[in-house]
Scaffold this motif. Structure first.
Motif, PDB file in Angstrom:
ATOM      1  N   GLY A  22       3.986  -7.130  -1.689  1.00 51.63           N
ATOM      2  CA  GLY A  22       2.827  -6.860  -2.535  1.00 51.63           C
ATOM      3  C   GLY A  22       2.182  -8.136  -3.057  1.00 51.63           C
ATOM      4  O   GLY A  22       0.956  -8.269  -3.078  1.00 51.63           O
ATOM      5  N   GLU A  35       0.358  -2.677  -7.499  1.00 52.66           N
ATOM      6  CA  GLU A  35      -0.609  -3.474  -6.734  1.00 52.66           C
ATOM      7  C   GLU A  35      -1.851  -3.878  -7.534  1.00 52.66           C
ATOM      8  O   GLU A  35      -2.303  -5.023  -7.430  1.00 52.66           O
ATOM      9  CB  GLU A  35      -1.024  -2.723  -5.471  1.00 52.66           C
ATOM     10  N   GLN A  41      -1.753  -9.492  -1.777  1.00 51.19           N
ATOM     11  CA  GLN A  41      -2.854  -9.649  -2.724  1.00 51.19           C
ATOM     12  C   GLN A  41      -3.333 -11.102  -2.813  1.00 51.19           C
ATOM     13  O   GLN A  41      -4.537 -11.354  -2.934  1.00 51.19           O
ATOM     14  CB  GLN A  41      -2.441  -9.137  -4.113  1.00 51.19           C
ATOM     15  N   VAL A  89      -5.995   2.606  -4.991  1.00 53.14           N
ATOM     16  CA  VAL A  89      -4.781   3.331  -5.365  1.00 53.14           C
ATOM     17  C   VAL A  89      -5.070   4.813  -5.638  1.00 53.14           C
ATOM     18  O   VAL A  89      -4.185   5.663  -5.514  1.00 53.14           O
ATOM     19  CB  VAL A  89      -4.135   2.672  -6.608  1.00 53.14           C
ATOM     20  N   SER A  91      -1.348 -11.650   4.388  1.00 53.03           N
ATOM     21  CA  SER A  91      -1.796 -10.276   4.141  1.00 53.03           C
ATOM     22  C   SER A  91      -1.368  -9.274   5.196  1.00 53.03           C
ATOM     23  O   SER A  91      -1.527  -8.073   4.992  1.00 53.03           O
ATOM     24  CB  SER A  91      -3.330 -10.243   4.023  1.00 53.03           C
ATOM     25  N   MET A 130       4.693   0.139  -5.319  1.00 53.74           N
ATOM     26  CA  MET A 130       3.359  -0.234  -4.870  1.00 53.74           C
ATOM     27  C   MET A 130       2.274   0.143  -5.874  1.00 53.74           C
ATOM     28  O   MET A 130       1.144  -0.296  -5.764  1.00 53.74           O
ATOM     29  CB  MET A 130       3.071   0.410  -3.517  1.00 53.74           C
ATOM     30  N   TRP A 154      -5.015   4.129   3.184  1.00 55.55           N
ATOM     31  CA  TRP A 154      -3.747   3.610   2.677  1.00 55.55           C
ATOM     32  C   TRP A 154      -2.674   4.698   2.728  1.00 55.55           C
ATOM     33  O   TRP A 154      -1.538   4.469   3.152  1.00 55.55           O
ATOM     34  CB  TRP A 154      -3.953   3.121   1.247  1.00 55.55           C
ATOM     35  N   GLU A 203       7.373  -4.229   4.492  1.00 58.29           N
ATOM     36  CA  GLU A 203       7.225  -2.826   4.115  1.00 58.29           C
ATOM     37  C   GLU A 203       7.852  -1.905   5.154  1.00 58.29           C
ATOM     38  O   GLU A 203       8.512  -0.915   4.819  1.00 58.29           O
ATOM     39  CB  GLU A 203       5.743  -2.487   3.934  1.00 58.29           C
ATOM     40  N   VAL A 255      -8.622  -2.862  -5.639  1.00 57.83           N
ATOM     41  CA  VAL A 255      -7.274  -2.334  -5.428  1.00 57.83           C
ATOM     42  C   VAL A 255      -7.009  -1.151  -6.356  1.00 57.83           C
ATOM     43  O   VAL A 255      -6.355  -0.174  -5.974  1.00 57.83           O
ATOM     44  CB  VAL A 255      -6.220  -3.435  -5.627  1.00 57.83           C
ATOM     45  N   ALA A 268      -3.059  -7.658  -7.897  1.00 55.17           N
ATOM     46  CA  ALA A 268      -4.375  -8.048  -7.391  1.00 55.17           C
ATOM     47  C   ALA A 268      -5.222  -8.705  -8.476  1.00 55.17           C
ATOM     48  O   ALA A 268      -5.912  -9.699  -8.229  1.00 55.17           O
ATOM     49  CB  ALA A 268      -5.107  -6.821  -6.837  1.00 55.17           C
ATOM     50  N   MET A 322       0.838  -1.165   0.000  1.00 60.54           N
ATOM     51  CA  MET A 322       0.000   0.000   0.000  1.00 60.54           C
ATOM     52  C   MET A 322       0.880   1.223   0.000  1.00 60.54           C
ATOM     53  O   MET A 322       1.857   1.303   0.708  1.00 60.54           O
ATOM     54  CB  MET A 322      -0.939   0.005   1.184  1.00 60.54           C
ATOM     55  N   SER A 323       0.406   2.158  -0.765  1.00 66.69           N
ATOM     56  CA  SER A 323       1.373   3.199  -0.997  1.00 66.69           C
ATOM     57  C   SER A 323       0.750   4.563  -0.960  1.00 66.69           C
ATOM     58  O   SER A 323      -0.450   4.718  -1.076  1.00 66.69           O
ATOM     59  CB  SER A 323       2.011   3.009  -2.372  1.00 66.69           C
TER      60      SER A 323
END
Length: 314
Positions: free
Chosen positions: A42, A265, A46, A126, A238, A262, A179, A246, A122, A269, A1-2
């Motif tokens: 990552g 992702e 996912q 983002v 997860s 990230m 996130w 991370e 996902v 996903a 997660m970014s």
């Protein structure tokens, strides 16, 4: 997660990094390295999320989150054995906010997974970090990145999200906001606590915050052996593995580089959703996800370039 808007972590000592090597030194042969940590995390998170979807019919979305956080808290406490003394009020405040953020992020995301496909959830998630990056940078080129992201979202929603549960979409967007906050406080926690001690303490906070919600939804189903086994697997894939990777990576990797990695992702996903949940993507959905990934990467690279330019001028 970014979060592309996350500040670059300040340098830390080798003892803080827990590697025994100077910060900035190349990783030892055979070690994973910070980039490898982020990518491995990552992939793990996912595929763990895909497994969690198979558990939802047993205990519900809130029940899955409860099992995930509880198991993760127990594992991290046992492994890290964090010290409770010697921390300032600011340290504890950081841990509490980090824990509450993790609880909110997980709760919102799993509510989204209960309603929309993993890759879609996902991709929408983002957008939170991406929006913060665009707004914070005030750079003209970011208008292009924002336009690409909006085009991707438009395609993903089929022109109006008629084919997606609007509540699921709202949950995914809310998870995106959390996130961004998660990344900020993960970096801060990593600087204030040695190894993964801060993460372990924050996970306890997250589990305690979420426990009443899980009991309310699932009740005694949380004690089912199969649910506990699957929940434990989800927690390891997860939460324990990716969060630890991370947190450690952010001690040695600029948050901007972390955010670029990230940004992949949604693609990870979508792959996990296809392999485990048989959630195949249409050509339009694949293009939509690609647009959001490109927009996210572009926004981060623009911000990095601007920061370096300022540093050169100084």
């Amino acid at each position: 997660m970014s979060t592309p808007s996350a500040p670059t972590p300040t340098p830390v000592t080798s003892s803080q990094a827990g590697t025994g090597a100077p910060v900035g030194a190349p990783p030892r042969r055979g070690s994973l390295g910070p980039v490898g940590m982020v990518l491995a995390g990552g992939i793990s998170v996912q595929f763990g999320a895909a497994l969690a979807v198979t558990l939802m019919p047993r205990v519900g979305a809130l029940g899955v989150v409860t099992l995930r956080l509880l198991v993760a808290a127990v594992v991290l406490l046992g492994v890290c054995r964090p010290r409770l003394r010697g921390h300032s009020r600011a340290d504890w405040g950081t841990v509490v906010v980090f824990g509450v953020t993790m609880a909110a992020m997980n709760g919102l995301f799993y509510q989204a997974l209960d309603r929309i496909p993993l890759g879609t959830a996902v991709t929408l998630e983002v957008l939170g970090p991406l929006a913060l990056s665009v707004l914070a940078s005030r750079h003209a080129i970011n208008v292009l990145w924002a336009a690409l992201a909006l085009a991707g979202v438009f395609l993903l929603g089929g022109g109006g999200f008629d084919g997606l549960d609007p509540v699921g979409v709202a949950f995914a967007l809310g998870a995106g906001a959390m996130w961004a906050t998660y990344i900020l406080f993960s970096a801060r926690t990593g600087r204030r606590f040695p190894q993964a001690d801060g993460l372990a303490l924050a996970m306890v906070v997250a589990a305690l915050v979420f426990l009443p919600l899980g009991i309310a939804e699932a009740g005694t189903k949380l004690l089912d052996p199969t649910a506990i086994a699957l929940g434990s697997a989800v927690a390891l894939l997860s939460t324990v593995l990716p969060y630890t990777l991370e947190l450690l990576a952010l001690r040695r990797l600029p948050a901007s580089t972390f955010a670029i990695l990230m940004s992949l992702e949604p693609a990870i996903a979508a792959t996990a959703g296809f392999l485990i949940l048989d959630q195949a993507l249409t050509a339009t959905e694949a293009v939509a996800i690609a647009l959001v990934i490109v927009a996210s990467m572009g926004a981060v690279r623009t911000q990095v370039g601007r920061t370096r330019a300022k540093g050169t001028e100084a």
